[in-house]
Design a protein around this motif. Structure first.
Motif, PDB file in Angstrom:
ATOM      1  N   HIS A   5       0.859  -1.187   0.000  1.00  0.00           N
ATOM      2  CA  HIS A   5       0.000   0.000   0.000  1.00  0.00           C
ATOM      3  C   HIS A   5       0.897   1.239   0.000  1.00  0.00           C
TER       4      HIS A   5
ATOM      5  N   TRP B  23      -4.288   7.481  -1.147  1.00  0.00           N
ATOM      6  CA  TRP B  23      -3.957   6.105  -0.801  1.00  0.00           C
ATOM      7  C   TRP B  23      -4.057   5.269  -2.074  1.00  0.00           C
TER       8      TRP B  23
ATOM      9  N   GLU C  37       4.780   7.094   1.646  1.00  0.00           N
ATOM     10  CA  GLU C  37       4.874   6.150   2.760  1.00  0.00           C
ATOM     11  C   GLU C  37       4.348   4.816   2.250  1.00  0.00           C
TER      12      GLU C  37
ATOM     13  N   PHE D 114       3.349   0.594   3.116  1.00  0.00           N
ATOM     14  CA  PHE D 114       2.927  -0.296   4.192  1.00  0.00           C
ATOM     15  C   PHE D 114       2.679  -1.694   3.624  1.00  0.00           C
TER      16      PHE D 114
ATOM     17  N   PHE E  32      -1.181  -4.676   6.946  1.00  0.00           N
ATOM     18  CA  PHE E  32      -2.067  -3.531   7.109  1.00  0.00           C
ATOM     19  C   PHE E  32      -3.225  -3.617   6.124  1.00  0.00           C
TER      20      PHE E  32
ATOM     21  N   LEU F  22      -6.504  -1.758   4.296  1.00  0.00           N
ATOM     22  CA  LEU F  22      -7.199  -0.519   3.957  1.00  0.00           C
ATOM     23  C   LEU F  22      -8.699  -0.793   3.848  1.00  0.00           C
TER      24      LEU F  22
ATOM     25  N   ASP G 170       6.686   0.780   7.804  1.00  0.00           N
ATOM     26  CA  ASP G 170       5.566  -0.045   8.267  1.00  0.00           C
ATOM     27  C   ASP G 170       5.198   0.250   9.716  1.00  0.00           C
TER      28      ASP G 170
ATOM     29  N   PHE H 264       0.458   4.456  10.164  1.00  0.00           N
ATOM     30  CA  PHE H 264      -0.635   3.946   9.333  1.00  0.00           C
ATOM     31  C   PHE H 264      -1.983   4.379   9.891  1.00  0.00           C
TER      32      PHE H 264
ATOM     33  N   ARG I 135      -4.683   6.913   8.080  1.00  0.00           N
ATOM     34  CA  ARG I 135      -5.987   6.362   7.710  1.00  0.00           C
ATOM     35  C   ARG I 135      -7.134   7.151   8.305  1.00  0.00           C
TER      36      ARG I 135
END
Length: 261
Positions: free
Chosen positions: A40, A68, A88, A90, A95, A97, A127, A132, A136
């Motif tokens: 991600h 994202w 960034e 992940f 993780f 989404l 990570d 994260f 989000r």
């Protein structure tokens, strides 16, 4: 920060070639060619402008709008010459989404400070679960809402964010701020890419999402965010989100009460 990953580059309609490249090497002078990640990615432009094409849509990113990109989503990007790009990444296995497609995020002051601090850090951890979670934050369906930067327009944007139901017109705002309505409208158009009326409608609709999520009735939500009537709110909501507020709530929460309207 530099990330190393396997980028699958589409050579034709049937073949895919896997090439390990560093992101800094993969970025051409004007942007990224079509590619896909197995992680991600959060993409942000604190300076300048990025236009990302993904799944048939173009997303314009700026200092107030980030994106994202879930693992497995093909995308390309165009950068302004003076753009600063912050990413960034992940691990997709660690993780999750809440969406499978590319989704914009209206960046808060706290998120911007976090991203800039990590950009300046020499060894920011990858990570990071805390990062994260912070990135989000916010409703995943919010409409992109670039923020104006000139003093008068920024003041209007700030006040409307506090009180979206404020019914003052551009002429009334301009009079209160001792400027001309023409200058105020021009600032919104030049700095956000949209007219003042559209910007205000988007802000109101974004605010309404959280109220709907709380279970408030459509009529009450419409009044709280500044629409003259519930019908006007429903029409605007359908125009921007492709469905009524009631259908939106039912899709988001399958067991939602039918009282949403």
């Amino acid at each position: 920060m530099t990330e190393v990953a396997s980028h699958r580059v589409r050579e034709d309609e049937t073949a895919v070639r896997v090439v390990p490249l560093a992101d800094d090497d993969y970025i051409a002078a004007g942007g990224h060619p079509p590619h896909v990640h197995d992680f991600h990615q959060f993409l942000y432009a604190p300076v300048g402008r990025i236009v990302v094409a993904a799944q048939g849509h173009e997303h314009e990113l700026s200092a107030s709008v980030a994106l994202w990109i879930p693992a497995g989503v093909w995308h390309s990007a165009r950068f302004d010459g003076d753009s600063l790009v912050v990413t960034e990444s992940f691990d997709a296995d660690r993780f999750a989404l809440p969406h499978t497609g590319a989704a914009t995020l209206n960046v808060t002051d706290a998120q911007r400070r976090l991203l800039l601090a990590r950009m300046r850090a020499t060894q920011a951890p990858q990570d990071d679960a805390r990062v994260f979670a912070a990135l989000r934050a916010g409703h995943p369906a919010t409409l992109p809402l670039p923020q104006p930067t000139s003093p008068a327009a920024a003041t209007v944007a700030r006040e409307l964010a506090r009180t979206p139901s404020d019914a003052r017109t551009a002429v009334q705002w301009a009079a209160d701020l001792y400027t001309s309505s023409t200058s105020l409208r021009r600032a919104f158009r030049a700095e956000t890419g949209m007219a003042f009326s559209e910007w205000r409608t988007r802000l109101r609709l974004n605010h309404s999402l959280e109220l709907l999520a709380q279970g408030q009735l459509v009529g009450a939500v419409a009044a709280r965010v500044g629409f003259v009537s519930a019908n006007g709110y429903i029409l605007a909501f359908r125009r921007y989100f492709g469905q009524t507020p009631g259908a939106f709530v039912r899709d988001a929460t399958p067991d939602a009460s039918r009282t949403a309207g």
